[in-house]
Design a protein around this motif. Structure first.
Motif, PDB file in Angstrom:
ATOM      1  N   UNK A 251       0.834  -1.199   0.000  1.00  0.00           N
ATOM      2  CA  UNK A 251       0.000   0.000   0.000  1.00  0.00           C
ATOM      3  C   UNK A 251       0.872   1.254   0.000  1.00  0.00           C
ATOM      4  N   UNK A 252       1.950   1.241   0.784  1.00  0.00           N
ATOM      5  CA  UNK A 252       2.827   2.416   0.868  1.00  0.00           C
ATOM      6  C   UNK A 252       3.578   2.672  -0.440  1.00  0.00           C
ATOM      7  N   UNK A 253       3.897   1.599  -1.151  1.00  0.00           N
ATOM      8  CA  UNK A 253       4.663   1.719  -2.394  1.00  0.00           C
ATOM      9  C   UNK A 253       3.773   1.773  -3.634  1.00  0.00           C
ATOM     10  N   UNK A 254       2.469   1.693  -3.441  1.00  0.00           N
ATOM     11  CA  UNK A 254       1.562   1.730  -4.584  1.00  0.00           C
ATOM     12  C   UNK A 254       1.625   0.483  -5.444  1.00  0.00           C
ATOM     13  N   UNK A 255       1.827  -0.673  -4.804  1.00  0.00           N
ATOM     14  CA  UNK A 255       1.885  -1.946  -5.526  1.00  0.00           C
ATOM     15  C   UNK A 255       0.589  -2.710  -5.289  1.00  0.00           C
ATOM     16  N   UNK A 256      -0.055  -3.138  -6.354  1.00  0.00           N
ATOM     17  CA  UNK A 256      -1.267  -3.942  -6.230  1.00  0.00           C
ATOM     18  C   UNK A 256      -0.867  -5.412  -6.279  1.00  0.00           C
ATOM     19  N   UNK A 257      -1.199  -6.131  -5.216  1.00  0.00           N
ATOM     20  CA  UNK A 257      -0.693  -7.490  -5.061  1.00  0.00           C
ATOM     21  C   UNK A 257      -1.318  -8.480  -6.043  1.00  0.00           C
ATOM     22  N   UNK A 258      -2.615  -8.439  -6.213  1.00  0.00           N
ATOM     23  CA  UNK A 258      -3.291  -9.485  -6.983  1.00  0.00           C
ATOM     24  C   UNK A 258      -4.137  -8.872  -8.092  1.00  0.00           C
ATOM     25  N   UNK A 259      -3.588  -8.848  -9.295  1.00  0.00           N
ATOM     26  CA  UNK A 259      -4.315  -8.332 -10.459  1.00  0.00           C
ATOM     27  C   UNK A 259      -4.551  -9.439 -11.484  1.00  0.00           C
ATOM     28  N   UNK A 260      -4.706 -10.663 -10.993  1.00  0.00           N
ATOM     29  CA  UNK A 260      -5.034 -11.754 -11.915  1.00  0.00           C
ATOM     30  C   UNK A 260      -6.354 -11.463 -12.620  1.00  0.00           C
ATOM     31  N   UNK A 261      -6.404 -11.830 -13.893  1.00  0.00           N
ATOM     32  CA  UNK A 261      -7.611 -11.648 -14.679  1.00  0.00           C
ATOM     33  C   UNK A 261      -8.268 -12.993 -14.949  1.00  0.00           C
ATOM     34  N   UNK A 262      -9.577 -13.021 -14.850  1.00  0.00           N
ATOM     35  CA  UNK A 262     -10.347 -14.188 -15.278  1.00  0.00           C
ATOM     36  C   UNK A 262     -10.519 -14.066 -16.791  1.00  0.00           C
ATOM     37  N   UNK A 263      -9.818 -14.905 -17.523  1.00  0.00           N
ATOM     38  CA  UNK A 263      -9.815 -14.815 -18.987  1.00  0.00           C
ATOM     39  C   UNK A 263     -10.700 -15.879 -19.634  1.00  0.00           C
ATOM     40  N   UNK A 264     -11.586 -16.490 -18.846  1.00  0.00           N
ATOM     41  CA  UNK A 264     -12.384 -17.603 -19.368  1.00  0.00           C
ATOM     42  C   UNK A 264     -13.281 -17.179 -20.525  1.00  0.00           C
ATOM     43  N   UNK A 265     -13.810 -15.961 -20.495  1.00  0.00           N
ATOM     44  CA  UNK A 265     -14.671 -15.504 -21.580  1.00  0.00           C
ATOM     45  C   UNK A 265     -13.887 -15.413 -22.886  1.00  0.00           C
ATOM     46  N   UNK A 266     -12.682 -14.872 -22.836  1.00  0.00           N
ATOM     47  CA  UNK A 266     -11.856 -14.777 -24.047  1.00  0.00           C
ATOM     48  C   UNK A 266     -11.465 -16.154 -24.550  1.00  0.00           C
ATOM     49  N   UNK A 267     -11.125 -17.046 -23.632  1.00  0.00           N
ATOM     50  CA  UNK A 267     -10.738 -18.395 -24.042  1.00  0.00           C
ATOM     51  C   UNK A 267     -11.898 -19.128 -24.706  1.00  0.00           C
ATOM     52  N   UNK A 268     -13.130 -18.814 -24.294  1.00  0.00           N
ATOM     53  CA  UNK A 268     -14.305 -19.426 -24.916  1.00  0.00           C
ATOM     54  C   UNK A 268     -14.682 -18.740 -26.226  1.00  0.00           C
ATOM     55  N   UNK A 269     -14.479 -17.425 -26.284  1.00  0.00           N
ATOM     56  CA  UNK A 269     -15.022 -16.630 -27.393  1.00  0.00           C
ATOM     57  C   UNK A 269     -14.081 -16.484 -28.570  1.00  0.00           C
ATOM     58  N   UNK A 270     -12.784 -16.594 -28.347  1.00  0.00           N
ATOM     59  CA  UNK A 270     -11.803 -16.340 -29.401  1.00  0.00           C
ATOM     60  C   UNK A 270     -11.138 -17.623 -29.869  1.00  0.00           C
ATOM     61  N   UNK A 271     -10.706 -17.611 -31.120  1.00  0.00           N
ATOM     62  CA  UNK A 271      -9.908 -18.714 -31.654  1.00  0.00           C
ATOM     63  C   UNK A 271      -8.447 -18.577 -31.276  1.00  0.00           C
ATOM     64  N   UNK A 272      -8.013 -17.366 -30.931  1.00  0.00           N
ATOM     65  CA  UNK A 272      -6.622 -17.127 -30.547  1.00  0.00           C
ATOM     66  C   UNK A 272      -6.243 -18.003 -29.358  1.00  0.00           C
ATOM     67  N   UNK A 273      -5.086 -18.647 -29.464  1.00  0.00           N
ATOM     68  CA  UNK A 273      -4.591 -19.490 -28.383  1.00  0.00           C
ATOM     69  C   UNK A 273      -3.614 -18.672 -27.529  1.00  0.00           C
ATOM     70  N   UNK A 274      -3.809 -18.706 -26.218  1.00  0.00           N
ATOM     71  CA  UNK A 274      -2.968 -17.950 -25.304  1.00  0.00           C
ATOM     72  C   UNK A 274      -2.000 -18.901 -24.598  1.00  0.00           C
ATOM     73  N   UNK A 275      -0.717 -18.735 -24.860  1.00  0.00           N
ATOM     74  CA  UNK A 275       0.282 -19.613 -24.263  1.00  0.00           C
ATOM     75  C   UNK A 275       0.554 -19.226 -22.811  1.00  0.00           C
ATOM     76  N   UNK A 276       0.893 -20.213 -22.001  1.00  0.00           N
ATOM     77  CA  UNK A 276       1.353 -19.926 -20.648  1.00  0.00           C
ATOM     78  C   UNK A 276       2.815 -19.509 -20.722  1.00  0.00           C
ATOM     79  N   UNK A 277       3.316 -18.926 -19.635  1.00  0.00           N
ATOM     80  CA  UNK A 277       4.703 -18.418 -19.657  1.00  0.00           C
ATOM     81  C   UNK A 277       5.670 -19.590 -19.841  1.00  0.00           C
TER      82      UNK A 277
END
Length: 277
Positions: A251-277
């Motif tokens: 909080x003091x440094x302005x860092x947001x700890x958890x900004x994970x995104x739920x990408x399930x809609x994109x994974x269902x809606x798009x043909x684009x394949x998203x690779x893991x790191x």
């Protein structure tokens, strides 16, 4: 052949949209400003007359807003995006690239319908993220045929083969034999630049409207991202030291700890394949 105008074509993401778009058969034009490029028109998007003339000459079927200006993001959104919205044809599709930073960061993964929040202005990233959130609201209210695309941190090589700053900083340290420290409780949905470019191009050619979180279904901490990057480039992952940041320090440094995104809609809606790191 459909006409695609990329605002910010000489930038890191923009260069990949240009490269992949041409391969896919788009008629691509683009803009640059600070990163001058002979292939693109140098345009200060903060000048409304320049926006108007650009749109008149390009006459695009689709516009992708992939431009960013860091600390000057507020002026870029307030003046530049406002100018685009004032002069874009109602028949032209508009894609706006946003960020996971529009969320509070207390607990992900965030879905598209979750309420975003403005940052405390004391944070170093406040100007950028707050401007992106304001831009989202402008696009929703100002142009019917739009898609707002949120992503987490972007990595991978640009059109000239140069890797992103995050990866370059890591590899430069390891090349010197230096160890790096990364936090294991700062969580993000990292996305490869090629996958983001392809998702944007797929959306550009579709009729999908609204807000979409793009990226793989998996997430990483900055610690695991650095470890996997070490393995990818042939370095010892032991060169990455783990730490954790307290909520108070974050909080003091302005860092947001958890900004994970739920990408399930994109994974269902798009043909684009998203690779893991």
């Amino acid at each position: 052949m459909s006409r695609l105008l990329i605002l910010g074509a000489s930038g890191y993401l923009g260069s990949k949209i240009v490269e992949n778009g041409k391969k896919q058969g788009w008629e691509v034009t683009g803009t640059c400003f600070q990163n001058l490029h002979a292939q693109y028109s140098q345009v200060d998007l903060r000048e409304e007359s320049a926006c108007a003339e650009l749109l008149r000459q390009a006459n695009p079927d689709v516009v992708i807003w992939a431009v960013m200006s860091g600390e000057n993001e507020t002026a870029l959104i307030q003046k530049g995006l406002s100018g685009v919205l004032s002069h874009i044809s109602p028949a032209t599709r508009l894609l706006f690239v946003s960020t996971d930073g529009v969320f509070e960061g207390a607990q992900g993964p965030y879905q598209e319908q979750d309420a975003p929040s403005f940052w405390n202005r004391d944070s170093s990233l406040a100007a950028y993220c707050n401007a992106k959130l304001a831009g989202e609201e402008m696009v929703r209210s100002g142009h019917l045929d739009h898609a707002i695309v949120r992503s987490g941190p972007i990595y991978g090589p640009d059109a000239d083969g140069r890797w992103d700053n995050r990866v370059r900083q890591l590899t430069e340290a390891w090349e010197k034999g230096e160890r790096v420290v990364r936090s294991s409780n700062v969580l993000r949905t990292f996305i490869h630049v090629d996958d983001l470019a392809n998702a944007l191009l797929e959306l550009a050619g579709s009729e999908w409207t609204g807000t979409l979180h793009v990226g793989p279904s998996s997430f990483e901490s900055y610690y695991t991202f650095a470890q996997k990057t070490a393995l990818r480039f042939g370095y010892d992952p032991a060169l990455v030291e783990e730490d954790q940041i307290s909520r108070e320090d974050a909080a003091n440094k302005g860092i947001k700890l958890d900004l994970r995104l739920d990408t399930s809609l994109a994974c269902r809606s798009l043909h684009t394949s998203f690779r893991s790191v």
